[in-house]
Design an enzyme around this catalytic site. Structure first.
Site, PDB file in Angstrom:
ATOM      1  N   ARG A   1      -9.993  -5.975  26.178  1.00 34.03           N
ATOM      2  CA  ARG A   1      -9.252  -4.792  25.203  1.00 34.03           C
ATOM      3  C   ARG A   1     -10.200  -4.932  24.090  1.00 34.03           C
ATOM      4  O   ARG A   1     -11.383  -4.649  23.931  1.00 34.03           O
ATOM      5  CB  ARG A   1      -7.830  -4.958  24.857  1.00 34.03           C
TER       6      ARG A   1
ATOM      7  N   ASP B   1      -6.470 -11.343  27.764  1.00 31.60           N
ATOM      8  CA  ASP B   1      -6.993 -11.113  26.604  1.00 31.60           C
ATOM      9  C   ASP B   1      -6.955 -12.057  25.407  1.00 31.60           C
ATOM     10  O   ASP B   1      -7.778 -12.046  24.628  1.00 31.60           O
ATOM     11  CB  ASP B   1      -6.795  -9.905  26.002  1.00 31.60           C
TER      12      ASP B   1
ATOM     13  N   ASP C   1      -4.813 -12.058  23.057  1.00 31.37           N
ATOM     14  CA  ASP C   1      -4.875 -11.360  21.919  1.00 31.37           C
ATOM     15  C   ASP C   1      -3.347 -11.304  21.215  1.00 31.37           C
ATOM     16  O   ASP C   1      -3.100 -10.598  20.469  1.00 31.37           O
ATOM     17  CB  ASP C   1      -5.440 -10.039  21.954  1.00 31.37           C
TER      18      ASP C   1
ATOM     19  N   ASP D   1       1.667  -7.626  23.663  1.00 30.62           N
ATOM     20  CA  ASP D   1       2.197  -6.849  22.386  1.00 30.62           C
ATOM     21  C   ASP D   1       3.018  -5.616  22.986  1.00 30.62           C
ATOM     22  O   ASP D   1       4.287  -5.643  22.121  1.00 30.62           O
ATOM     23  CB  ASP D   1       0.920  -6.482  21.585  1.00 30.62           C
TER      24      ASP D   1
ATOM     25  N   ARG E   1       3.573   0.523  33.504  1.00 33.89           N
ATOM     26  CA  ARG E   1       3.801   1.091  32.095  1.00 33.89           C
ATOM     27  C   ARG E   1       5.011   1.918  32.699  1.00 33.89           C
ATOM     28  O   ARG E   1       5.296   2.387  33.621  1.00 33.89           O
ATOM     29  CB  ARG E   1       2.668   2.023  31.817  1.00 33.89           C
ATOM     30  N   CYS E   2       5.742   2.191  31.436  1.00 36.85           N
ATOM     31  CA  CYS E   2       6.903   2.998  31.554  1.00 36.85           C
ATOM     32  C   CYS E   2       7.172   3.953  30.348  1.00 36.85           C
ATOM     33  O   CYS E   2       7.538   3.667  29.225  1.00 36.85           O
ATOM     34  CB  CYS E   2       8.179   2.079  31.648  1.00 36.85           C
TER      35      CYS E   2
ATOM     36  N   GLY F   1      -0.390  -5.235  31.778  1.00 38.91           N
ATOM     37  CA  GLY F   1      -1.334  -5.721  32.645  1.00 38.91           C
ATOM     38  C   GLY F   1      -0.940  -7.066  33.188  1.00 38.91           C
ATOM     39  O   GLY F   1      -0.368  -8.113  32.646  1.00 38.91           O
TER      40      GLY F   1
ATOM     41  N   THR G   1      -1.116 -12.360  29.182  1.00 39.63           N
ATOM     42  CA  THR G   1      -2.482 -11.721  29.058  1.00 39.63           C
ATOM     43  C   THR G   1      -3.605 -12.365  29.072  1.00 39.63           C
ATOM     44  O   THR G   1      -3.884 -13.186  28.252  1.00 39.63           O
ATOM     45  CB  THR G   1      -2.400 -10.836  27.785  1.00 39.63           C
TER      46      THR G   1
END
Length: 324
Positions: A175, A131, A133, A107, A76-77, A15, A129
């Site tokens: 998230r 978040d 987190d 992460d 994304r991959c 993200g 990020t």
């Protein structure tokens, strides 16, 4: 050691987060300052698999420090999750002379770093990020900007909530982590903030809290819900049924990812980008850059991925005490 790294690739993965561009800028300019070539990898690990890289110079990163998003794009991959995809990415690095990678993300991005390291490509991760987190770091790039965006939106929402004596249930991102929600709830004076880290009983923790607060003369309410807990619409429906107070749900969504990064995010990103390149030049590979207190530190990537982050219980208590 510095002569061992002649070309560094930088990519953003997962993200997007405000401040990623500032980190890219710091990586590129620190590399060039030290006589090292820099290249940008487009759209995360996809760029390594598909050979989509661009040369970067001092002017490539001019005028981006104030821009949200990421100039290198992100995606994304799925192919990179396979061993074949990882080998293809590593082979591309070797064939084009990319000696090391700086990866900006969360992460999942760091697990990609670990995979590339297993294929013999030195990597350093930078936590980016909204978040917040990442367990090894007190702070992640984009977190401050996202919180300020949420606060601005909720402050505007409060005006209409107060005008109609309503309850507004606001769902914020994060998230499965409640850091964004908890801090936003405190800053906005939410009556209740619901986060994944603290169990919530709707009758005890929300309905009773609203009724007690209403008895003191309060007629409008802000409830913050972290997306990892549940849907704001479901909470609003239950609250209205149990309290009789008109309740509306608002999902802030991806607006929280956008916007010009705050001063804190620009400085944090610049420090982390600089530190990442210095690690590579010093021969310290397969590390994650992190912020601890006022210091920039680093951890072995395997260690970083096994660490746990704990919500500050005092902050939770503060939210409960002063939001009555």
């Amino acid at each position: 050691m510095a002569n061992e790294i002649k070309k560094i690739g930088v990519l953003t993965s997962g993200g997007d987060a405000p401040g990623m561009n500032a980190a890219i800028r710091a990586v590129v300019r620190t590399a060039i300052y030290n006589g090292v070539q820099a290249v940008g990898v487009m759209r995360g690990y996809n760029g390594l698999i598909n050979g989509d890289v661009i040369p970067m110079d001092l002017r490539s990163v001019s005028g981006i420090i104030h821009r949200g998003g990421t100039m290198l794009y992100t995606a994304r991959c799925q192919e990179f999750k396979t061993l074949e995809g990882q080998k293809k990415a590593a082979d591309f690095c070797r064939s084009t002379g990319i000696d090391a990678l700086v990866v900006i993300g969360g992460d999942g991005s760091f697990r990609g770093c670990k995979d590339m390291a297993a294929q013999g490509i030195p990597c350093v991760g930078i936590p980016g990020t909204i978040d917040n987190d990442i367990a090894c770091s007190d702070y992640t790039i984009g977190y401050d900007t996202a919180m300020n965006t949420a606060v601005e939106m909720i402050d505007k929402l409060r005006d209409t909530t107060q005008s109609h004596d309503r309850c507004s249930v606001v769902e914020v991102m994060g998230r499965n982590a409640g850091y964004l929600a908890l801090n936003t709830g405190i800053a906005c004076g939410a009556v209740v903030t619901v986060i994944p880290e603290v169990p919530c009983d709707i009758d005890r923790d929300i309905v009773t809290a609203m009724q007690e607060t209403r008895s003191t003369g309060k007629k409008h309410f802000i409830i913050i819900v972290a997306e990892g807990v549940g849907r704001a619409h479901d909470f609003a429906e239950i609250i209205e049924k149990k309290t009789g107070i008109e309740s509306r749900a608002t999902v802030l969504g991806h607006v929280q990812r956008g916007g010009s990064p705050s001063l804190r995010d620009r400085v944090a990103a610049s420090r982390m980008g600089y530190h990442a390149v210095q690690l590579l030049l010093a021969g310290q590979y397969n590390r994650v850059v992190a912020e601890k207190g006022q210091d920039i530190v680093n951890y072995d990537i395997t260690e970083a991925l096994t660490m746990n982050k704990v919500m500050d219980p005092e902050l939770v208590k503060i939210a409960q005490v002063i939001s009555i």
